[in-house]
Design a protein around this motif. Structure first.
Motif, PDB file in Angstrom:
ATOM      1  N   ALA A  56      66.103  46.845  63.516  1.00 22.62           N
ATOM      2  CA  ALA A  56      66.500  45.433  63.407  1.00 22.62           C
ATOM      3  C   ALA A  56      67.813  45.302  62.648  1.00 22.62           C
ATOM      4  O   ALA A  56      68.692  44.525  63.035  1.00 22.62           O
ATOM      5  CB  ALA A  56      65.395  44.637  62.723  1.00 22.62           C
ATOM      6  N   ARG A  57      67.971  46.070  61.547  1.00 28.32           N
ATOM      7  CA  ARG A  57      69.216  46.006  60.771  1.00 28.32           C
ATOM      8  C   ARG A  57      70.410  46.461  61.600  1.00 28.32           C
ATOM      9  O   ARG A  57      71.522  45.965  61.418  1.00 28.32           O
ATOM     10  CB  ARG A  57      69.118  46.880  59.518  1.00 28.32           C
ATOM     11  N   LEU A  58      70.187  47.409  62.509  1.00 25.65           N
ATOM     12  CA  LEU A  58      71.282  47.939  63.314  1.00 25.65           C
ATOM     13  C   LEU A  58      71.635  47.033  64.493  1.00 25.65           C
ATOM     14  O   LEU A  58      72.540  47.346  65.257  1.00 25.65           O
ATOM     15  CB  LEU A  58      70.934  49.343  63.813  1.00 25.65           C
ATOM     16  N   GLY A  59      70.899  45.943  64.650  1.00 24.54           N
ATOM     17  CA  GLY A  59      71.238  44.981  65.689  1.00 24.54           C
ATOM     18  C   GLY A  59      70.551  45.205  67.011  1.00 24.54           C
ATOM     19  O   GLY A  59      71.004  44.681  68.037  1.00 24.54           O
ATOM     20  N   CYS A  60      69.445  45.974  67.035  1.00 20.12           N
ATOM     21  CA  CYS A  60      68.720  46.222  68.276  1.00 20.12           C
ATOM     22  C   CYS A  60      67.852  45.005  68.590  1.00 20.12           C
ATOM     23  O   CYS A  60      66.735  44.880  68.091  1.00 20.12           O
ATOM     24  CB  CYS A  60      67.863  47.482  68.148  1.00 20.12           C
ATOM     25  N   SER A  61      68.357  44.146  69.465  1.00 18.04           N
ATOM     26  CA  SER A  61      67.656  42.893  69.769  1.00 18.04           C
ATOM     27  C   SER A  61      66.406  43.116  70.610  1.00 18.04           C
ATOM     28  O   SER A  61      65.593  42.202  70.764  1.00 18.04           O
ATOM     29  CB  SER A  61      68.597  41.936  70.499  1.00 18.04           C
ATOM     30  N   THR A  62      66.216  44.310  71.141  1.00 14.40           N
ATOM     31  CA  THR A  62      65.048  44.593  71.969  1.00 14.40           C
ATOM     32  C   THR A  62      63.746  44.284  71.241  1.00 14.40           C
ATOM     33  O   THR A  62      62.760  43.889  71.858  1.00 14.40           O
ATOM     34  CB  THR A  62      65.043  46.078  72.390  1.00 14.40           C
ATOM     35  N   LEU A  63      63.742  44.466  69.935  1.00  9.27           N
ATOM     36  CA  LEU A  63      62.509  44.242  69.185  1.00  9.27           C
ATOM     37  C   LEU A  63      62.006  42.822  69.368  1.00  9.27           C
ATOM     38  O   LEU A  63      60.808  42.567  69.300  1.00  9.27           O
ATOM     39  CB  LEU A  63      62.739  44.528  67.695  1.00  9.27           C
ATOM     40  N   ARG A  64      62.935  41.886  69.596  1.00 10.26           N
ATOM     41  CA  ARG A  64      62.538  40.512  69.868  1.00 10.26           C
ATOM     42  C   ARG A  64      62.431  40.259  71.372  1.00 10.26           C
ATOM     43  O   ARG A  64      61.468  39.683  71.854  1.00 10.26           O
ATOM     44  CB  ARG A  64      63.567  39.549  69.272  1.00 10.26           C
ATOM     45  N   ASP A  65      63.419  40.702  72.118  1.00 14.20           N
ATOM     46  CA  ASP A  65      63.510  40.341  73.529  1.00 14.20           C
ATOM     47  C   ASP A  65      62.345  40.868  74.344  1.00 14.20           C
ATOM     48  O   ASP A  65      61.887  40.235  75.290  1.00 14.20           O
ATOM     49  CB  ASP A  65      64.816  40.872  74.136  1.00 14.20           C
ATOM     50  N   GLU A  66      61.879  42.076  74.020  1.00 10.83           N
ATOM     51  CA  GLU A  66      60.823  42.673  74.817  1.00 10.83           C
ATOM     52  C   GLU A  66      59.425  42.304  74.326  1.00 10.83           C
ATOM     53  O   GLU A  66      58.437  42.771  74.867  1.00 10.83           O
ATOM     54  CB  GLU A  66      60.966  44.210  74.795  1.00 10.83           C
ATOM     55  N   GLY A  67      59.345  41.485  73.280  1.00 10.65           N
ATOM     56  CA  GLY A  67      58.032  41.120  72.776  1.00 10.65           C
ATOM     57  C   GLY A  67      57.291  42.320  72.227  1.00 10.65           C
ATOM     58  O   GLY A  67      56.102  42.496  72.483  1.00 10.65           O
ATOM     59  N   ALA A  68      57.998  43.199  71.522  1.00  7.85           N
ATOM     60  CA  ALA A  68      57.366  44.394  70.976  1.00  7.85           C
ATOM     61  C   ALA A  68      56.168  44.008  70.121  1.00  7.85           C
ATOM     62  O   ALA A  68      56.171  43.013  69.434  1.00  7.85           O
ATOM     63  CB  ALA A  68      58.372  45.180  70.139  1.00  7.85           C
ATOM     64  N   ARG A  69      55.147  44.832  70.176  1.00 10.04           N
ATOM     65  CA  ARG A  69      53.860  44.466  69.603  1.00 10.04           C
ATOM     66  C   ARG A  69      53.661  45.042  68.210  1.00 10.04           C
ATOM     67  O   ARG A  69      53.946  46.199  67.960  1.00 10.04           O
ATOM     68  CB  ARG A  69      52.727  44.962  70.507  1.00 10.04           C
ATOM     69  N   TRP A  70      53.099  44.228  67.314  1.00 10.53           N
ATOM     70  CA  TRP A  70      52.573  44.717  66.052  1.00 10.53           C
ATOM     71  C   TRP A  70      51.124  45.088  66.337  1.00 10.53           C
ATOM     72  O   TRP A  70      50.327  44.218  66.708  1.00 10.53           O
ATOM     73  CB  TRP A  70      52.619  43.639  64.982  1.00 10.53           C
ATOM     74  N   VAL A  71      50.770  46.344  66.208  1.00 12.21           N
ATOM     75  CA  VAL A  71      49.441  46.748  66.666  1.00 12.21           C
ATOM     76  C   VAL A  71      48.607  47.321  65.539  1.00 12.21           C
ATOM     77  O   VAL A  71      49.052  48.165  64.775  1.00 12.21           O
ATOM     78  CB  VAL A  71      49.517  47.779  67.817  1.00 12.21           C
ATOM     79  N   GLY A  72      47.369  46.822  65.422  1.00 15.71           N
ATOM     80  CA  GLY A  72      46.354  47.486  64.613  1.00 15.71           C
ATOM     81  C   GLY A  72      45.630  48.461  65.522  1.00 15.71           C
ATOM     82  O   GLY A  72      45.721  48.384  66.740  1.00 15.71           O
ATOM     83  N   TRP A  73      44.880  49.406  64.954  1.00 12.69           N
ATOM     84  CA  TRP A  73      44.160  50.377  65.774  1.00 12.69           C
ATOM     85  C   TRP A  73      42.668  50.126  65.661  1.00 12.69           C
ATOM     86  O   TRP A  73      42.126  49.967  64.581  1.00 12.69           O
ATOM     87  CB  TRP A  73      44.465  51.808  65.324  1.00 12.69           C
ATOM     88  N   ARG A  74      42.001  50.116  66.827  1.00 11.48           N
ATOM     89  CA  ARG A  74      40.554  49.990  66.885  1.00 11.48           C
ATOM     90  C   ARG A  74      39.997  51.326  67.345  1.00 11.48           C
ATOM     91  O   ARG A  74      40.438  51.881  68.343  1.00 11.48           O
ATOM     92  CB  ARG A  74      40.165  48.879  67.861  1.00 11.48           C
ATOM     93  N   GLN A  75      39.051  51.849  66.601  1.00 10.31           N
ATOM     94  CA  GLN A  75      38.497  53.150  66.937  1.00 10.31           C
ATOM     95  C   GLN A  75      37.100  52.961  67.502  1.00 10.31           C
ATOM     96  O   GLN A  75      36.226  52.384  66.875  1.00 10.31           O
ATOM     97  CB  GLN A  75      38.436  54.049  65.697  1.00 10.31           C
ATOM     98  N   LEU A  76      36.873  53.425  68.743  1.00 15.37           N
ATOM     99  CA  LEU A  76      35.587  53.325  69.410  1.00 15.37           C
ATOM    100  C   LEU A  76      34.870  54.660  69.256  1.00 15.37           C
ATOM    101  O   LEU A  76      35.339  55.683  69.731  1.00 15.37           O
ATOM    102  CB  LEU A  76      35.768  52.999  70.890  1.00 15.37           C
ATOM    103  N   ARG A  77      33.712  54.649  68.609  1.00 19.51           N
ATOM    104  CA  ARG A  77      32.997  55.897  68.371  1.00 19.51           C
ATOM    105  C   ARG A  77      31.981  56.156  69.493  1.00 19.51           C
ATOM    106  O   ARG A  77      31.843  55.380  70.429  1.00 19.51           O
ATOM    107  CB  ARG A  77      32.336  55.852  66.999  1.00 19.51           C
ATOM    108  N   ARG A  78      31.231  57.221  69.388  1.00 14.97           N
ATOM    109  CA  ARG A  78      30.375  57.664  70.482  1.00 14.97           C
ATOM    110  C   ARG A  78      29.362  56.597  70.885  1.00 14.97           C
ATOM    111  O   ARG A  78      29.009  56.464  72.041  1.00 14.97           O
ATOM    112  CB  ARG A  78      29.638  58.938  70.080  1.00 14.97           C
ATOM    113  N   LYS A  79      28.849  55.834  69.930  1.00 18.11           N
ATOM    114  CA  LYS A  79      27.845  54.818  70.225  1.00 18.11           C
ATOM    115  C   LYS A  79      28.478  53.468  70.502  1.00 18.11           C
ATOM    116  O   LYS A  79      27.822  52.445  70.436  1.00 18.11           O
ATOM    117  CB  LYS A  79      26.844  54.714  69.064  1.00 18.11           C
ATOM    118  N   GLN A  80      29.775  53.464  70.817  1.00 22.33           N
ATOM    119  CA  GLN A  80      30.496  52.243  71.151  1.00 22.33           C
ATOM    120  C   GLN A  80      30.591  51.276  69.976  1.00 22.33           C
ATOM    121  O   GLN A  80      30.801  50.087  70.156  1.00 22.33           O
ATOM    122  CB  GLN A  80      29.839  51.531  72.350  1.00 22.33           C
ATOM    123  N   GLN A  81      30.398  51.786  68.762  1.00 26.86           N
ATOM    124  CA  GLN A  81      30.601  50.944  67.592  1.00 26.86           C
ATOM    125  C   GLN A  81      32.095  50.775  67.372  1.00 26.86           C
ATOM    126  O   GLN A  81      32.859  51.716  67.500  1.00 26.86           O
ATOM    127  CB  GLN A  81      29.948  51.563  66.354  1.00 26.86           C
TER     128      GLN A  81
END
Length: 560
Positions: A56-81
């Motif tokens: 962002a500091r370097l002026g890469c507007s793609t971070l906004r234009d492409e709708g880049a995602r802020w992602v959390g991670w969901r972990q699915l275990r063997r029993k689908q928990q």
């Protein structure tokens, strides 16, 4: 003075050229290709919060234009928990919307904040960086130029390119950002040892609706047929997802029909039946772990995939390459403007190679347990769960495979002094992105002041936010501190913050141009501050090198 020559116009080479140009250094970027990048939705990049902020500091507007995602991670275990792993201060039930909301509030107070990893198509990132380069007068991008020789002398480098405009180029330094098959590395005769085919993955990009909008998913041991050992999904933009399946290290070729079957089985396993989808792109990629023996030879440097290959268990090669650019950029800029000691230039290899080597060790030590099956996993389930967390942390940008690197044993670290104070950031680690006020009264985030070729001196002064700056600039310790900052051996900017984690009132922090803490002091200590700033620049610049000295060794190589 001659420009810096950057070989390679991928994200790392473009980012390095922008790092240098924003600090007033002219750059020539030699691009072997035609200057165009083929859109590949299945080839994506994951950026940690610090590297996303750098883009962002370097002026890469793609971070906004492409709708880049802020992602959390969901972990699915063997029993689908389901267990959601999240970052920073995201609300317990907020998911991606929670992190995006926090970003919006902080942006109003001084610029974009990325509290969790960003995921976006690599061609979109490259395009955004190319657009930023095109707007910068100090960067010259030369396409269809393939490097075939490199020479060094006491005062600079000379390289030759072949192509339609075959010619010789003269530069102060050269940086090879030209990928895993780096021509620069070969011309320097630098070895590139490591492991081949550490992991294989099948990948598909598809437009589909999944049950976890805006969240990335890591599913270990999926129970359905053809699910394999591990499958992950990452959201992109416009309803597009990238799915990855871990493959046997040395298995049969994955046919298009087999990959489509994996897509359908996985979507059915997650959704109960196969939802409508549009398959956009597919591929199979192999991950290697390699580390160049040397990252600096005289006036020549290596960065990105030319210096290292990694990517197993959540480590991110491109992300590390962008950190290479950030680390090397300010050091070459200092050398270009002010001259530099061998200590400063050698510190690039000492810091970055050590950090990447630690990532590789952590991944290699975990691969046996995570991928081996049986053995320790059978008898020590607690250990297996711990390694599952290590894997998820790698994707999240946490732990030994994902957290931003610290350089506590850097050659640039000042010796301990009694005046040093302890804060929650350890010496050599990235500082917290607190709100700061500049002498002109502008309130911004600390990261916004990085990458300008200046060290930052931050005074912790509670209550200044409600004072008229005309008063606090001339009150208390400020005049004495301003005088000390003006006397430092390299350029520095004085900032004020109301608070910093673990710091008492009137603490003073010295921060490198790339955001790593040099030292903290309990009060204004001009002599100790000067000594720390001198150590952070590697000491006084040395005299012009001669061919007998490391910076001036004559080396000539050619590829015919």
């Amino acid at each position: 003075m001659d420009p810096v020559i950057v070989v390679g116009a991928g994200p790392v080479g473009l980012a390095l050229s922008l790092c240098l140009a924003t600090q007033g250094v002219p750059v020539v970027v030699l691009d072997e290709g035609a200057g165009k990048d083929e859109p590949r939705p299945a080839r994506t990049a994951v950026l940690r919060p610090d590297t996303a902020a750098l883009m962002a500091r370097l002026g890469c507007s793609t971070l906004r234009d492409e709708g880049a995602r802020w992602v959390g991670w969901r972990q699915l275990r063997r029993k689908q928990q389901m267990r959601q792993l999240r970052l920073g201060d995201a609300a317990e039930s907020g998911g991606a919307a929670g992190t995006a909301g926090a970003e919006g509030a902080d942006a109003e107070r001084g610029g974009p904040v990325f509290p969790s990893p960003l995921h976006l198509p690599q061609h979109a990132l490259t395009r955004g960086l190319r657009d930023a380069v095109a707007r910068h007068d100090l960067v010259r991008l030369v396409t269809d130029s393939r490097l075939d020789s490199l020479e060094q002398d006491a005062r600079g480098v000379t390289v030759h390119t072949r192509g339609p405009g075959a010619t010789w180029w003269r530069g102060s330094h050269v940086v090879g950002c030209d990928g895993a098959r780096s021509t620069v590395r070969k011309l320097l005769a630098v070895r590139f040892p490591g492991r081949t085919a550490v992991e294989r993955h099948a990948v598909a990009a598809l437009r589909v609706e999944l049950p976890w909008p805006g969240e990335a998913v890591l599913h270990r041991q999926p129970p359905w047929r053809g699910g394999g050992q591990e499958v992950s999904a990452r959201p992109l933009t416009d309803g597009v997802w990238r799915l990855d399946w871990l493959l046997p290290a040395r298995g049969e070729l994955v046919t298009p029909e087999a990959l489509v079957a994996r897509v359908r089985d996985t979507l059915t396993g997650w959704c109960g039946d196969t939802p409508p989808y549009d398959l956009l792109d597919t591929g199979v990629y192999t991950l290697h772990h390699r580390l160049a023996r040397r990252w600096r030879v005289g006036r020549a440097f290596l960065a990105g995939d030319a210096a290292h290959l990694l990517g197993a268990l959540g480590t991110q090669g491109l992300d590390e390459g962008l950190r290479d650019a950030d680390n090397l950029g300010w050091k070459l800029a200092h050398a270009w403007h002010h001259g530099a000691s061998e200590t400063l230039l050698d510190s690039y290899q000492a810091e970055r190679r050590t950090a990447v080597a630690a990532r590789l060790r952590a991944a290699d030590q975990s691969l046996t347990i995570l991928r081996g099956g049986g053995g320790l996993r059978t008898y020590l389930p607690g250990t297996a769960r711990g390694h599952d967390t290590l894997l998820a942390d790698g994707h999240l940008g946490q732990g030994p495979m994902g957290a931003p690197p610290a350089y506590p044993h850097s050659p640039l670290a000042p010796p301990y002094a009694e005046a040093h104070a302890t804060v929650d950031t350890r010496t050599g680690a990235p500082v917290d992105d607190v709100l700061v006020t500049a002498p002109d009264g502008l309130t911004v985030r600390l990261r916004d002041r990085l990458g300008r070729g200046k060290a930052l001196v931050v005074l912790v002064a509670p209550g200044t936010g409600v004072w008229d700056r005309r008063h606090w600039l001339t009150a208390g310790v400020m005049p004495r501190l301003a005088e000390a900052v003006a006397a430092l051996p390299s350029p520095a900017e004085l900032l004020v913050t109301e608070s910093y984690p673990g710091a008492s009132a009137h603490s003073v922090l010295l921060v490198r141009p790339d955001g790593h803490l040099v030292a903290a002091f309990g009060g204004v200590r001009p002599d100790e501050l000067y000594a720390a700033a001198d150590a952070a620049r590697g000491g006084a610049p040395e005299a012009s090198p001669t061919p007998d000295r490391p910076g001036g060794r004559d080396r000539t190589a050619n590829i015919n």
